[in-house]
Design a protein around this motif. Structure first.
Motif, PDB file in Angstrom:
ATOM      1  N   ALA A  94       1.903  -8.781  31.614  1.00 19.27           N
ATOM      2  CA  ALA A  94       2.888  -9.791  32.039  1.00 19.27           C
ATOM      3  C   ALA A  94       2.453 -11.187  31.605  1.00 19.27           C
ATOM      4  O   ALA A  94       3.249 -11.967  31.066  1.00 19.27           O
ATOM      5  CB  ALA A  94       3.073  -9.734  33.550  1.00 19.27           C
ATOM      6  N   GLU A  95       1.186 -11.499  31.825  1.00 21.69           N
ATOM      7  CA  GLU A  95       0.665 -12.814  31.463  1.00 21.69           C
ATOM      8  C   GLU A  95       0.634 -12.976  29.944  1.00 21.69           C
ATOM      9  O   GLU A  95       0.911 -14.048  29.410  1.00 21.69           O
ATOM     10  CB  GLU A  95      -0.744 -12.964  32.054  1.00 21.69           C
ATOM     11  N   ALA A  96       0.314 -11.894  29.249  1.00 18.37           N
ATOM     12  CA  ALA A  96       0.287 -11.929  27.780  1.00 18.37           C
ATOM     13  C   ALA A  96       1.672 -12.247  27.226  1.00 18.37           C
ATOM     14  O   ALA A  96       1.820 -13.053  26.312  1.00 18.37           O
ATOM     15  CB  ALA A  96      -0.199 -10.583  27.230  1.00 18.37           C
ATOM     16  N   MET A  97       2.693 -11.630  27.789  1.00 15.77           N
ATOM     17  CA  MET A  97       4.054 -11.866  27.315  1.00 15.77           C
ATOM     18  C   MET A  97       4.505 -13.294  27.630  1.00 15.77           C
ATOM     19  O   MET A  97       5.178 -13.928  26.825  1.00 15.77           O
ATOM     20  CB  MET A  97       5.019 -10.856  27.949  1.00 15.77           C
ATOM     21  N   ARG A  98       4.113 -13.792  28.792  1.00 13.59           N
ATOM     22  CA  ARG A  98       4.461 -15.172  29.149  1.00 13.59           C
ATOM     23  C   ARG A  98       3.842 -16.133  28.118  1.00 13.59           C
ATOM     24  O   ARG A  98       4.501 -17.044  27.626  1.00 13.59           O
ATOM     25  CB  ARG A  98       3.944 -15.479  30.557  1.00 13.59           C
ATOM     26  N   THR A  99       2.583 -15.885  27.776  1.00 20.76           N
ATOM     27  CA  THR A  99       1.890 -16.722  26.794  1.00 20.76           C
ATOM     28  C   THR A  99       2.570 -16.630  25.435  1.00 20.76           C
ATOM     29  O   THR A  99       2.793 -17.641  24.764  1.00 20.76           O
ATOM     30  CB  THR A  99       0.412 -16.279  26.656  1.00 20.76           C
ATOM     31  N   ALA A 100       2.926 -15.422  25.029  1.00 21.39           N
ATOM     32  CA  ALA A 100       3.533 -15.213  23.712  1.00 21.39           C
ATOM     33  C   ALA A 100       4.873 -15.940  23.586  1.00 21.39           C
ATOM     34  O   ALA A 100       5.240 -16.399  22.504  1.00 21.39           O
ATOM     35  CB  ALA A 100       3.705 -13.721  23.444  1.00 21.39           C
ATOM     36  N   ARG A 101       5.593 -16.037  24.692  1.00 23.50           N
ATOM     37  CA  ARG A 101       6.895 -16.730  24.651  1.00 23.50           C
ATOM     38  C   ARG A 101       6.726 -18.246  24.613  1.00 23.50           C
ATOM     39  O   ARG A 101       7.574 -18.948  24.093  1.00 23.50           O
ATOM     40  CB  ARG A 101       7.737 -16.333  25.870  1.00 23.50           C
ATOM     41  N   GLN A 102       5.631 -18.739  25.185  1.00 21.59           N
ATOM     42  CA  GLN A 102       5.436 -20.191  25.297  1.00 21.59           C
ATOM     43  C   GLN A 102       4.627 -20.781  24.147  1.00 21.59           C
ATOM     44  O   GLN A 102       4.762 -21.948  23.830  1.00 21.59           O
ATOM     45  CB  GLN A 102       4.731 -20.512  26.619  1.00 21.59           C
ATOM     46  N   GLU A 103       3.763 -19.969  23.552  1.00 23.02           N
ATOM     47  CA  GLU A 103       2.814 -20.493  22.565  1.00 23.02           C
ATOM     48  C   GLU A 103       3.041 -19.843  21.207  1.00 23.02           C
ATOM     49  O   GLU A 103       3.556 -18.740  21.134  1.00 23.02           O
ATOM     50  CB  GLU A 103       1.372 -20.173  22.999  1.00 23.02           C
ATOM     51  N   GLN A 104       2.609 -20.526  20.173  1.00 20.17           N
ATOM     52  CA  GLN A 104       2.620 -19.936  18.833  1.00 20.17           C
ATOM     53  C   GLN A 104       1.274 -19.235  18.634  1.00 20.17           C
ATOM     54  O   GLN A 104       0.248 -19.883  18.487  1.00 20.17           O
ATOM     55  CB  GLN A 104       2.828 -21.024  17.768  1.00 20.17           C
ATOM     56  N   LEU A 105       1.297 -17.917  18.661  1.00 19.10           N
ATOM     57  CA  LEU A 105       0.061 -17.149  18.524  1.00 19.10           C
ATOM     58  C   LEU A 105      -0.059 -16.621  17.101  1.00 19.10           C
ATOM     59  O   LEU A 105       0.923 -16.191  16.504  1.00 19.10           O
ATOM     60  CB  LEU A 105       0.057 -15.973  19.504  1.00 19.10           C
ATOM     61  N   ASP A 106      -1.265 -16.641  16.568  1.00 23.83           N
ATOM     62  CA  ASP A 106      -1.504 -16.108  15.226  1.00 23.83           C
ATOM     63  C   ASP A 106      -1.989 -14.674  15.268  1.00 23.83           C
ATOM     64  O   ASP A 106      -1.709 -13.878  14.383  1.00 23.83           O
ATOM     65  CB  ASP A 106      -2.553 -16.964  14.504  1.00 23.83           C
ATOM     66  N   MET A 107      -2.750 -14.357  16.305  1.00 22.73           N
ATOM     67  CA  MET A 107      -3.343 -13.035  16.391  1.00 22.73           C
ATOM     68  C   MET A 107      -3.597 -12.652  17.835  1.00 22.73           C
ATOM     69  O   MET A 107      -3.624 -13.509  18.712  1.00 22.73           O
ATOM     70  CB  MET A 107      -4.640 -12.976  15.584  1.00 22.73           C
ATOM     71  N   ALA A 108      -3.748 -11.351  18.055  1.00 20.45           N
ATOM     72  CA  ALA A 108      -3.986 -10.859  19.411  1.00 20.45           C
ATOM     73  C   ALA A 108      -4.999  -9.729  19.376  1.00 20.45           C
ATOM     74  O   ALA A 108      -5.002  -8.910  18.462  1.00 20.45           O
ATOM     75  CB  ALA A 108      -2.680 -10.375  20.032  1.00 20.45           C
ATOM     76  N   LEU A 109      -5.836  -9.709  20.398  1.00 20.64           N
ATOM     77  CA  LEU A 109      -6.779  -8.624  20.612  1.00 20.64           C
ATOM     78  C   LEU A 109      -6.427  -8.017  21.962  1.00 20.64           C
ATOM     79  O   LEU A 109      -6.509  -8.681  22.990  1.00 20.64           O
ATOM     80  CB  LEU A 109      -8.216  -9.167  20.631  1.00 20.64           C
ATOM     81  N   LEU A 110      -5.980  -6.767  21.946  1.00 23.34           N
ATOM     82  CA  LEU A 110      -5.471  -6.142  23.162  1.00 23.34           C
ATOM     83  C   LEU A 110      -6.332  -4.961  23.575  1.00 23.34           C
ATOM     84  O   LEU A 110      -6.698  -4.131  22.745  1.00 23.34           O
ATOM     85  CB  LEU A 110      -4.041  -5.618  22.933  1.00 23.34           C
ATOM     86  N   ASP A 111      -6.585  -4.867  24.876  1.00 17.03           N
ATOM     87  CA  ASP A 111      -7.203  -3.666  25.415  1.00 17.03           C
ATOM     88  C   ASP A 111      -6.099  -2.620  25.552  1.00 17.03           C
ATOM     89  O   ASP A 111      -4.932  -2.954  25.772  1.00 17.03           O
ATOM     90  CB  ASP A 111      -7.825  -3.996  26.784  1.00 17.03           C
ATOM     91  N   TYR A 112      -6.466  -1.365  25.417  1.00 16.07           N
ATOM     92  CA  TYR A 112      -5.441  -0.310  25.502  1.00 16.07           C
ATOM     93  C   TYR A 112      -4.995  -0.081  26.943  1.00 16.07           C
ATOM     94  O   TYR A 112      -3.811   0.018  27.227  1.00 16.07           O
ATOM     95  CB  TYR A 112      -5.979   0.990  24.892  1.00 16.07           C
ATOM     96  N   ASN A 113      -5.951   0.005  27.854  1.00 11.12           N
ATOM     97  CA  ASN A 113      -5.620   0.265  29.262  1.00 11.12           C
ATOM     98  C   ASN A 113      -5.614  -1.030  30.047  1.00 11.12           C
ATOM     99  O   ASN A 113      -6.656  -1.636  30.256  1.00 11.12           O
ATOM    100  CB  ASN A 113      -6.656   1.222  29.880  1.00 11.12           C
ATOM    101  N   LEU A 114      -4.431  -1.421  30.476  1.00 14.57           N
ATOM    102  CA  LEU A 114      -4.299  -2.666  31.230  1.00 14.57           C
ATOM    103  C   LEU A 114      -3.720  -2.362  32.610  1.00 14.57           C
ATOM    104  O   LEU A 114      -3.038  -1.356  32.782  1.00 14.57           O
ATOM    105  CB  LEU A 114      -3.407  -3.648  30.457  1.00 14.57           C
ATOM    106  N   PRO A 115      -3.982  -3.243  33.594  1.00  8.96           N
ATOM    107  CA  PRO A 115      -3.569  -2.932  34.971  1.00  8.96           C
ATOM    108  C   PRO A 115      -2.070  -2.734  35.125  1.00  8.96           C
ATOM    109  O   PRO A 115      -1.628  -1.965  35.963  1.00  8.96           O
ATOM    110  CB  PRO A 115      -4.038  -4.137  35.786  1.00  8.96           C
ATOM    111  N   ASP A 116      -1.290  -3.430  34.303  1.00  8.06           N
ATOM    112  CA  ASP A 116       0.170  -3.335  34.478  1.00  8.06           C
ATOM    113  C   ASP A 116       0.856  -2.712  33.266  1.00  8.06           C
ATOM    114  O   ASP A 116       2.039  -2.931  33.041  1.00  8.06           O
ATOM    115  CB  ASP A 116       0.758  -4.719  34.771  1.00  8.06           C
ATOM    116  N   GLY A 117       0.119  -1.951  32.488  1.00  5.62           N
ATOM    117  CA  GLY A 117       0.787  -1.320  31.346  1.00  5.62           C
ATOM    118  C   GLY A 117      -0.189  -0.846  30.300  1.00  5.62           C
ATOM    119  O   GLY A 117      -1.395  -0.747  30.540  1.00  5.62           O
ATOM    120  N   CYS A 118       0.353  -0.591  29.138  1.00  4.04           N
ATOM    121  CA  CYS A 118      -0.424  -0.002  28.056  1.00  4.04           C
ATOM    122  C   CYS A 118      -0.423  -0.954  26.863  1.00  4.04           C
ATOM    123  O   CYS A 118       0.616  -1.516  26.505  1.00  4.04           O
ATOM    124  CB  CYS A 118       0.232   1.332  27.700  1.00  4.04           C
ATOM    125  N   GLY A 119      -1.589  -1.139  26.265  1.00  7.60           N
ATOM    126  CA  GLY A 119      -1.708  -2.037  25.127  1.00  7.60           C
ATOM    127  C   GLY A 119      -0.788  -1.673  23.979  1.00  7.60           C
ATOM    128  O   GLY A 119      -0.276  -2.543  23.272  1.00  7.60           O
TER     129      GLY A 119
END
Length: 120
Positions: free
Chosen positions: A38-63
């Motif tokens: 949820a926080e990642a998506m909020r950031t992605a909508r507000q900021e210009q991101l060049d790259m992302a490093l995601l964990d596969y298992n997250l508390p509120d979903g799947c990477g």
């Protein structure tokens, strides 16, 4: 000089998230770190991101699902998905690079660098 690449780190392990943040900042990245989809998506909508490093298992979903959602917002984003589980069947490798844990910022930095050149 080019502006620092903006990296999103989504990792629910607090100490690993902090360590990666410091390491990537030392390598010259601007880092935004969070621990859930949820926080990642909020950031992605507000900021210009060049790259992302995601964990596969997250508390509120799947990477892997997060990869698709981030791609919808920014098709150019470089994404690395990482997991301690080697057998990640649901991952769409055309959308991201899969890197098994343990991960190091130096190795990931090289992966990001190698992928950056074909966008230039």
């Amino acid at each position: 000089m080019a502006c620092a690449p903006h990296l999103l780190i989504v990792e629910d392990n607090r100490s690993l998230r902090q360590m990666l943040t410091w390491e990537f900042e030392d390598l010259g990245y601007r880092v935004t770190a969070t621990d859930c989809c949820a926080e990642a998506m909020r950031t992605a909508r507000q900021e210009q991101l060049d790259m992302a490093l995601l964990d596969y298992n997250l508390p509120d979903g799947c990477g892997a699902d997060l990869v698709t959602q981030l791609r919808a917002i920014n098709p150019q984003m470089q994404i690395i998905l990482s997991s301690g589980y080697l057998n990640v069947r649901e991952c769409d490798y055309s959308l991201c690079h899969f890197e098994p844990k343990p991960i190091s910022a130096k190795k990931l930095h090289q992966l990001f660098q190698s992928k950056t050149h074909h966008h230039a």
